[in-house]
Design an enzyme around this catalytic site. Sequence first.
Site, PDB file in Angstrom:
ATOM      1  N   ASP A  57       0.813  -1.225   0.000  1.00 11.57           N
ATOM      2  CA  ASP A  57       0.000   0.000   0.000  1.00 11.57           C
ATOM      3  C   ASP A  57       0.846   1.274   0.000  1.00 11.57           C
ATOM      4  O   ASP A  57       0.300   2.377   0.053  1.00 11.57           O
ATOM      5  CB  ASP A  57      -0.914   0.023   1.234  1.00 11.57           C
ATOM      6  CG  ASP A  57      -2.245  -0.703   0.996  1.00 11.57           C
ATOM      7  OD1 ASP A  57      -2.661  -0.836  -0.177  1.00 11.57           O
ATOM      8  OD2 ASP A  57      -2.871  -1.121   1.994  1.00 11.57           O
ATOM      9  N   ARG A  82       0.453  -1.666   7.624  1.00  8.45           N
ATOM     10  CA  ARG A  82       1.033  -0.468   7.006  1.00  8.45           C
ATOM     11  C   ARG A  82       2.014   0.259   7.928  1.00  8.45           C
ATOM     12  O   ARG A  82       2.583   1.293   7.531  1.00  8.45           O
ATOM     13  CB  ARG A  82      -0.080   0.507   6.555  1.00  8.45           C
ATOM     14  CG  ARG A  82      -1.009  -0.079   5.501  1.00  8.45           C
ATOM     15  CD  ARG A  82      -1.857   1.006   4.831  1.00  8.45           C
ATOM     16  NE  ARG A  82      -1.041   1.881   3.992  1.00  8.45           N
ATOM     17  CZ  ARG A  82      -1.506   2.968   3.371  1.00  8.45           C
ATOM     18  NH1 ARG A  82      -2.785   3.303   3.494  1.00  8.45           N
ATOM     19  NH2 ARG A  82      -0.708   3.720   2.626  1.00  8.45           N
ATOM     20  N   HIS A 157     -11.302   7.269   4.665  1.00  8.77           N
ATOM     21  CA  HIS A 157     -10.413   8.440   4.762  1.00  8.77           C
ATOM     22  C   HIS A 157     -11.177   9.665   4.272  1.00  8.77           C
ATOM     23  O   HIS A 157     -11.959   9.568   3.318  1.00  8.77           O
ATOM     24  CB  HIS A 157      -9.199   8.288   3.826  1.00  8.77           C
ATOM     25  CG  HIS A 157      -8.043   7.515   4.382  1.00  8.77           C
ATOM     26  ND1 HIS A 157      -7.272   6.692   3.584  1.00  8.77           N
ATOM     27  CD2 HIS A 157      -7.491   7.470   5.612  1.00  8.77           C
ATOM     28  CE1 HIS A 157      -6.304   6.161   4.320  1.00  8.77           C
ATOM     29  NE2 HIS A 157      -6.419   6.611   5.548  1.00  8.77           N
ATOM     30  N   CYS A 251      -5.035   9.510  -3.357  1.00 10.36           N
ATOM     31  CA  CYS A 251      -4.290   8.567  -2.502  1.00 10.36           C
ATOM     32  C   CYS A 251      -2.853   8.396  -2.989  1.00 10.36           C
ATOM     33  O   CYS A 251      -1.945   8.194  -2.192  1.00 10.36           O
ATOM     34  CB  CYS A 251      -4.951   7.202  -2.499  1.00 10.36           C
ATOM     35  SG  CYS A 251      -6.586   7.183  -1.794  1.00 10.36           S
TER      36      CYS A 251
HETATM   37  N1  ARG Z   1      -5.340   0.126   1.020  1.00 11.89           N
HETATM   38  C1  ARG Z   1      -5.066   1.414   1.574  1.00 11.89           C
HETATM   39  C2  ARG Z   1      -5.642   1.508   2.976  1.00 11.89           C
HETATM   40  O1  ARG Z   1      -6.700   0.980   3.210  1.00 11.89           O
HETATM   41  C3  ARG Z   1      -5.617   2.493   0.696  1.00 11.89           C
HETATM   42  C4  ARG Z   1      -5.221   3.866   1.133  1.00 11.89           C
HETATM   43  C5  ARG Z   1      -5.824   4.932   0.300  1.00 11.89           C
HETATM   44  N2  ARG Z   1      -5.286   6.205   0.623  1.00 11.89           N
HETATM   45  C6  ARG Z   1      -5.977   7.329   0.798  1.00 11.89           C
HETATM   46  N3  ARG Z   1      -5.298   8.443   0.917  1.00 11.89           N
HETATM   47  N4  ARG Z   1      -7.282   7.345   0.918  1.00 11.89           N
HETATM   48  O2  ARG Z   1      -5.068   2.083   3.849  1.00 11.89           O
END
Ligand code: ARG
Length: 258
Positions: A57, A82, A157, A251
């Site tokens: 990610d 992450r 987010h 993102c």
């Molecule tokens: N798979 C990532 C997560 O769930 C996607 C992040 C997307 N980033 C964003 N700025 N909305 O954390």
Amino acid sequence: MCRPDYFEVTYSINPWMDPTEPVDRSLALLQWETLRATYEEYGHKVDVVPGVPGLPDMVFAANGGLIIGDRAMSAKFTHPERAAEGPAYHRWFAQHGLAGLVDAKEVNEGEGDFLLVGDRMLAGMGFRSSLAAHQEVAQHFSRPVVSLELVDPRFYHLDTVLLPLDDTTIAYFPPAFSPASQAVLTELYPDAIVATDADAEVLGLNGVSDGFNVFLSDKATTLIESLRTRGYNPVGIDMSELLKAGGSVKCCTLEVHE
Ligand code: ARG
């Protein structure tokens, strides 16, 4: 931006991610390269942060931290999957001479949840970044922070449902916010563009604006029309492969705010 050299969907930390569905990494790379080339074509300088094996990610650079003027903060992630991205972005920030750099102490997913609209910082909470993080950011960057509560897990987010267009205008999707936060947004931005369900469902609000050109998913067709009507120049980009991890244009982009 961070090249998706190690992009894949091996875990699920949001409703978009299905590890049983195959991901075409070469297509993801192509879409990412197109986004980068488009920014450059429109005169925006892009720095590329190297990806790290095992951090699929990390392509979502917006989450790496916050950079505003002479201050920066690297992220602290909600999910252990992450967690190592925070230090990776911190190292890159430090190597590139970003001043006033600190690690976030509270859970803080960078520009995923903190969006600057003029001098005002809008901050999301409910799924990832915490209210305590909002206070930490207000202090470190010495600016007012408006806390907004997210209520729909698909839109985990703030940057999935709110797109700053210029210093005073936003586009957003009201149903993703609690009633109290919807009231705050109506009061602060009476002229906002209100996005449709269909636009939100393709993460059309996950875009980047330079005040005139607005880079966003080419699938957000109604939003693209509204932007044009309001005098902006929408630039549509195919981000279908990165969408499988729950991300789109914004993102993939950490902005350096002067
Ligand atoms: N798979 C990532 C997560 O769930 C996607 C992040 C997307 N980033 C964003 N700025 N909305 O954390």
